[in-house]
Scaffold this motif. Structure first.
Motif, PDB file in Angstrom:
ATOM      1  N   ASN A   1       0.789  -1.297   0.012  1.00 25.34           N
ATOM      2  CA  ASN A   1       0.230  -0.050  -0.026  1.00 25.34           C
ATOM      3  C   ASN A   1       0.721   1.257   0.064  1.00 25.34           C
ATOM      4  N   SER A   2       1.951   1.287  -0.734  1.00 22.59           N
ATOM      5  CA  SER A   2       2.866   2.359  -0.896  1.00 22.59           C
ATOM      6  C   SER A   2       3.077   3.086  -2.189  1.00 22.59           C
ATOM      7  N   ASN A   3       3.396   4.323  -2.332  1.00 19.12           N
ATOM      8  CA  ASN A   3       3.576   4.810  -3.618  1.00 19.12           C
ATOM      9  C   ASN A   3       4.984   5.762  -3.512  1.00 19.12           C
ATOM     10  N   LYS A   4       5.638   5.566  -4.478  1.00 18.20           N
ATOM     11  CA  LYS A   4       6.799   6.462  -4.856  1.00 18.20           C
ATOM     12  C   LYS A   4       7.865   6.125  -3.462  1.00 18.20           C
ATOM     13  N   LEU A   5       7.911   4.933  -3.489  1.00 16.48           N
ATOM     14  CA  LEU A   5       8.957   4.523  -2.207  1.00 16.48           C
ATOM     15  C   LEU A   5      10.189   3.923  -2.725  1.00 16.48           C
ATOM     16  N   LEU A   6      11.316   4.377  -2.296  1.00 13.32           N
ATOM     17  CA  LEU A   6      12.527   4.050  -2.964  1.00 13.32           C
ATOM     18  C   LEU A   6      13.422   3.257  -1.807  1.00 13.32           C
ATOM     19  N   TYR A   7      14.152   1.972  -1.961  1.00 13.60           N
ATOM     20  CA  TYR A   7      15.080   1.437  -1.184  1.00 13.60           C
ATOM     21  C   TYR A   7      14.501   1.348   0.213  1.00 13.60           C
ATOM     22  N   SER A   8      13.417   0.590   0.123  1.00 14.99           N
ATOM     23  CA  SER A   8      12.820   0.586   1.573  1.00 14.99           C
ATOM     24  C   SER A   8      12.378  -0.785   1.759  1.00 14.99           C
ATOM     25  N   GLN A   9      12.191  -1.351   3.056  1.00 14.27           N
ATOM     26  CA  GLN A   9      11.765  -2.525   3.415  1.00 14.27           C
ATOM     27  C   GLN A   9      10.857  -2.644   4.688  1.00 14.27           C
ATOM     28  N   GLU A  10       9.940  -3.688   4.531  1.00  9.40           N
ATOM     29  CA  GLU A  10       8.817  -3.870   5.744  1.00  9.40           C
ATOM     30  C   GLU A  10       7.999  -2.451   5.883  1.00  9.40           C
ATOM     31  N   CYS A  11       7.627  -1.762   5.007  1.00 11.91           N
ATOM     32  CA  CYS A  11       6.926  -0.491   5.197  1.00 11.91           C
ATOM     33  C   CYS A  11       5.555  -0.765   4.649  1.00 11.91           C
ATOM     34  N   GLU A  12       4.468  -0.161   5.324  1.00 12.58           N
ATOM     35  CA  GLU A  12       3.205  -0.003   5.002  1.00 12.58           C
ATOM     36  C   GLU A  12       2.670   1.339   5.051  1.00 12.58           C
ATOM     37  N   SER A  13       1.763   1.667   3.821  1.00 14.90           N
ATOM     38  CA  SER A  13       1.151   2.852   3.573  1.00 14.90           C
ATOM     39  C   SER A  13       2.165   3.999   3.606  1.00 14.90           C
ATOM     40  N   CYS A  14       3.308   4.063   2.792  1.00 13.96           N
ATOM     41  CA  CYS A  14       4.430   5.092   3.021  1.00 13.96           C
ATOM     42  C   CYS A  14       4.431   5.796   1.431  1.00 13.96           C
ATOM     43  N   ALA A  15       4.736   7.045   1.633  1.00 11.07           N
ATOM     44  CA  ALA A  15       4.790   7.422   0.214  1.00 11.07           C
ATOM     45  C   ALA A  15       5.924   8.750   0.157  1.00 11.07           C
TER      46      ALA A  15
END
Length: 386
Positions: A183-197
């Protein structure tokens, strides 16, 4: 019946069966398994080539095709368009059931006669180099590609758009180099994330926007390395560390890792659950010893990468499976046992690659069929008697 500890026939480790296990096996009318859940999962996975593609000729036309099967397999392999064509019928490969011969021997004979498609590519467009693809469009080298559009290079990418180089992402858009995010948008080089942008280098963050190199944040915006900054300070940081510069990316990710080592680690990842055990479970109830259940599971066990399992056990890489046991790569099906690549079907047993079928036993390659055994058509009364 009380809980019982048994020794796995394969790995020799002990595993426990409790009242819910015994009730499930009784309901499904199957014997109690002799192997532990981990070994049962390994056995299912041995049946699946997920990411290796071969160049080989089609056994129907002779043209060179991309296939998940190497040229030396025993069974015929056709191009995906040839397999889905209407100029052949899987019933023509039928075997007469012989009750004096072990059934699995007859099943094996059939499975090596019926043509298989070169790659699993169902209801998809322009996804010729992706495998195990369902309802997708314009995807390249995505393995485990479900309801995606314009995605490239990934493993288990579901319900996502315009995502590149990702592993286990769900309902994401414009994400790059992410692992286990949803559930994320325009997320880069990330892990274990929810609803981030609009963020980069996050780990274990939820509902965050415009954050850089942060760990464990909830409902935050304009944070850099877990420090609250103003919008102007945030913009200044990006001017000093442009994201098109590899040095900036390395700096951000290194700082994030330093921060991560200082932060407490979560025991498991997931949210909106009730009575679950395993990891990466979301929106589930009474789901035990399962992993990567991204959306809605209920009263199920030993499920691995499954969307919406209901009253089922030993399910792997499937979508919408209900009241079933030992399923690999199935979808929108119910009341099935020991099946692989069975979609939009019900009451299917010990079968492979069947679509929109019902009441079939030991069948392969059927479409829109009912009351078949070893690909032979029977009446309803004959089928039930056999």
């Amino acid at each position: 019946m009380q809980s019982e500890t048994r020794q796995c026939n394969k790995c020799k480790n002990d595993f426990t069966l409790d009242q819910d296990d015994f009730s499930f096996y009784e309901k499904m009318k199957v014997p109690v398994p002799k192997n532990c859940p981990t070994c049962r999962q390994q056995q299912r996975m041995l049946y699946r080539n997920f990411k290796t593609l071969y160049k080989r000729p089609s056994d129907k036309s002779g043209k060179m095709i991309v296939s998940m099967y190497n040229p030396d397999v025993l069974f015929p392999v056709w191009d995906i368009s040839e397999w889905w064509a209407d100029d052949w019928e899987a019933l023509s490969y039928a075997i007469d059931l012989n009750l004096s011969v072990p059934f699995l021997k007859q099943d094996y004979e059939l499975f090596n006669k019926v043509p298989r498609f070169s790659i699993m590519n169902t209801k998809s467009e322009n996804c010729e180099y992706s495998n195990f693809t369902l309802n997708s469009k314009n995807c390249y080298l995505i393995f485990g590609c479900v309801e995606n559009e314009n995605c490239d290079y990934g493993h288990i990418v579901w319900n996502s758009t315009d995502c590149v180089d990702n592993l286990y992402v769900y309902k994401c858009e414009l994400c790059y180099e992410c692992i286990d995010c949803l559930n994320s948008n325009k997320l880069l080089y990330s892990q274990e994330c929810e609803s981030c942008a609009d963020s980069i280098g996050l780990y274990d963050c939820r509902d965050c926007i415009n954050c850089i190199g942060c760990v464990g944040l909830r409902h935050k915006s304009y944070n850099i390395f877990n420090k609250q900054v103003t919008k102007e300070e945030y913009k200044k940081f990006l001017e000093q560390h442009p994201l098109n510069d590899e040095v900036s990316i390395i700096y951000i990710l290194n700082k994030k890792e330093e921060l991560r080592k200082k932060m407490p680690a979560r025991a498991i990842f997931g949210s909106h659950n009730n009575n679950v055990s395993g990891d990466h479970i979301y929106n589930a109830r009474n789901v035990q010893q399962s992993f990567d259940i991204k959306n809605n599971g209920e009263n199920s066990r030993y499920c691995f990468t499954v969307n919406k399992p209901v009253e089922s056990q030993d399910i792997s890489f499937s979508v919408g499976v209900e009241y079933s046991y030992q399923v690999l790569a199935g979808g929108s099906s119910s009341n099935s046992i020991g099946v692989h690549l069975v979609f939009e079907s019900n009451y299917i047993y010990y079968s492979d690659t069947c679509y929109n079928c019902k009441n079939c036993f030991g069948c392969f390659g059927l479409r829109n069929k009912e009351y078949c055994i070893l690909n032979k058509q029977y009446t309803k009364e004959e089928y039930k008697k056999l």
